[in-house]
Design a protein around this motif. Structure first.
Motif, PDB file in Angstrom:
ATOM      1  N   ARG A 213       0.826  -1.205   0.000  1.00 25.97           N
ATOM      2  CA  ARG A 213       0.000   0.000   0.000  1.00 25.97           C
ATOM      3  C   ARG A 213       0.866   1.264   0.000  1.00 25.97           C
ATOM      4  O   ARG A 213       0.605   2.214  -0.732  1.00 25.97           O
ATOM      5  N   LEU A 214       1.953   1.255   0.783  1.00 25.47           N
ATOM      6  CA  LEU A 214       2.860   2.398   0.839  1.00 25.47           C
ATOM      7  C   LEU A 214       3.583   2.600  -0.493  1.00 25.47           C
ATOM      8  O   LEU A 214       3.726   3.723  -0.976  1.00 25.47           O
ATOM      9  N   SER A 215       4.025   1.507  -1.113  1.00 18.22           N
ATOM     10  CA  SER A 215       4.732   1.643  -2.388  1.00 18.22           C
ATOM     11  C   SER A 215       3.795   2.131  -3.492  1.00 18.22           C
ATOM     12  O   SER A 215       4.198   2.924  -4.345  1.00 18.22           O
ATOM     13  N   LEU A 216       2.561   1.692  -3.498  1.00 19.86           N
ATOM     14  CA  LEU A 216       1.604   2.184  -4.491  1.00 19.86           C
ATOM     15  C   LEU A 216       1.263   3.650  -4.255  1.00 19.86           C
ATOM     16  O   LEU A 216       1.074   4.416  -5.203  1.00 19.86           O
ATOM     17  N   LEU A 217       1.198   4.062  -3.005  1.00 18.20           N
ATOM     18  CA  LEU A 217       0.967   5.469  -2.685  1.00 18.20           C
ATOM     19  C   LEU A 217       2.150   6.320  -3.139  1.00 18.20           C
ATOM     20  O   LEU A 217       1.970   7.405  -3.700  1.00 18.20           O
ATOM     21  N   ALA A 218       3.371   5.815  -2.932  1.00 24.66           N
ATOM     22  CA  ALA A 218       4.559   6.540  -3.385  1.00 24.66           C
ATOM     23  C   ALA A 218       4.584   6.639  -4.907  1.00 24.66           C
ATOM     24  O   ALA A 218       4.937   7.683  -5.470  1.00 24.66           O
ATOM     25  N   LEU A 219       4.197   5.578  -5.596  1.00 22.73           N
ATOM     26  CA  LEU A 219       4.134   5.609  -7.051  1.00 22.73           C
ATOM     27  C   LEU A 219       3.100   6.621  -7.537  1.00 22.73           C
ATOM     28  O   LEU A 219       3.347   7.376  -8.479  1.00 22.73           O
TER      29      LEU A 219
ATOM     30  N   ALA B 263       2.086   9.319  -5.920  1.00 22.16           N
ATOM     31  CA  ALA B 263       2.621  10.657  -5.649  1.00 22.16           C
ATOM     32  C   ALA B 263       3.681  11.032  -6.687  1.00 22.16           C
ATOM     33  O   ALA B 263       3.724  12.166  -7.167  1.00 22.16           O
ATOM     34  N   TYR B 264       4.531  10.074  -7.065  1.00 23.16           N
ATOM     35  CA  TYR B 264       5.560  10.323  -8.074  1.00 23.16           C
ATOM     36  C   TYR B 264       4.926  10.687  -9.423  1.00 23.16           C
ATOM     37  O   TYR B 264       5.360  11.625 -10.090  1.00 23.16           O
ATOM     38  N   LEU B 265       3.901   9.943  -9.816  1.00 25.35           N
ATOM     39  CA  LEU B 265       3.250  10.220 -11.104  1.00 25.35           C
ATOM     40  C   LEU B 265       2.555  11.582 -11.103  1.00 25.35           C
ATOM     41  O   LEU B 265       2.599  12.313 -12.090  1.00 25.35           O
ATOM     42  N   VAL B 266       1.926  11.942  -9.997  1.00 24.31           N
ATOM     43  CA  VAL B 266       1.292  13.263  -9.898  1.00 24.31           C
ATOM     44  C   VAL B 266       2.353  14.356  -9.968  1.00 24.31           C
ATOM     45  O   VAL B 266       2.176  15.359 -10.665  1.00 24.31           O
ATOM     46  N   LEU B 267       3.481  14.164  -9.281  1.00 23.81           N
ATOM     47  CA  LEU B 267       4.573  15.135  -9.329  1.00 23.81           C
ATOM     48  C   LEU B 267       5.106  15.294 -10.752  1.00 23.81           C
ATOM     49  O   LEU B 267       5.353  16.409 -11.217  1.00 23.81           O
ATOM     50  N   MET B 268       5.275  14.197 -11.470  1.00 22.43           N
ATOM     51  CA  MET B 268       5.767  14.265 -12.854  1.00 22.43           C
ATOM     52  C   MET B 268       4.773  15.005 -13.755  1.00 22.43           C
ATOM     53  O   MET B 268       5.170  15.783 -14.624  1.00 22.43           O
ATOM     54  N   MET B 269       3.468  14.786 -13.541  1.00 23.09           N
ATOM     55  CA  MET B 269       2.466  15.493 -14.346  1.00 23.09           C
ATOM     56  C   MET B 269       2.501  16.991 -14.051  1.00 23.09           C
ATOM     57  O   MET B 269       2.372  17.812 -14.969  1.00 23.09           O
TER      58      MET B 269
END
Length: 82
Positions: free
Chosen positions: A46-52, A54-60
């Motif tokens: 769950r934590l790794s999917l949340l980090a992923l 957040a990373y994708l939102v940051l990249m967008m």
């Protein structure tokens, strides 16, 4: 129309294989997954999917910022063009 190719190489000891493209092959019956329900996730998953996420939102956001910067919307000199 089904396009068929044969595949042979020295590694196959002279045997030939019929190669059919998946789009030309007979369709398979799909599996029903409605009865499965939600998957159970461990806290680490769950934590790794949340980090992923957040990373994708940051990249967008960074791509949007770069596009707006290239368009000249984000002028650094108070909105005045040189």
């Amino acid at each position: 129309m089904i396009l068929q190719n044969t595949l042979s190489s020295p590694a196959t000891n002279g045997r030939t294989f019929l190669v059919i493209h998946p789009l030309d092959d007979v369709q398979e019956q799909k599996c029903e997954t409605k009865h499965l329900g939600a998957m159970k996730m461990t806290p680490a998953v769950r934590l790794s999917l949340l980090a992923l996420r957040a990373y994708l939102v940051l990249m967008m956001v960074m791509v949007l910022y770069h596009a707006l910067d290239l368009a000249g919307v984000l002028a650094q000199n108070g909105g005045k063009t040189p």
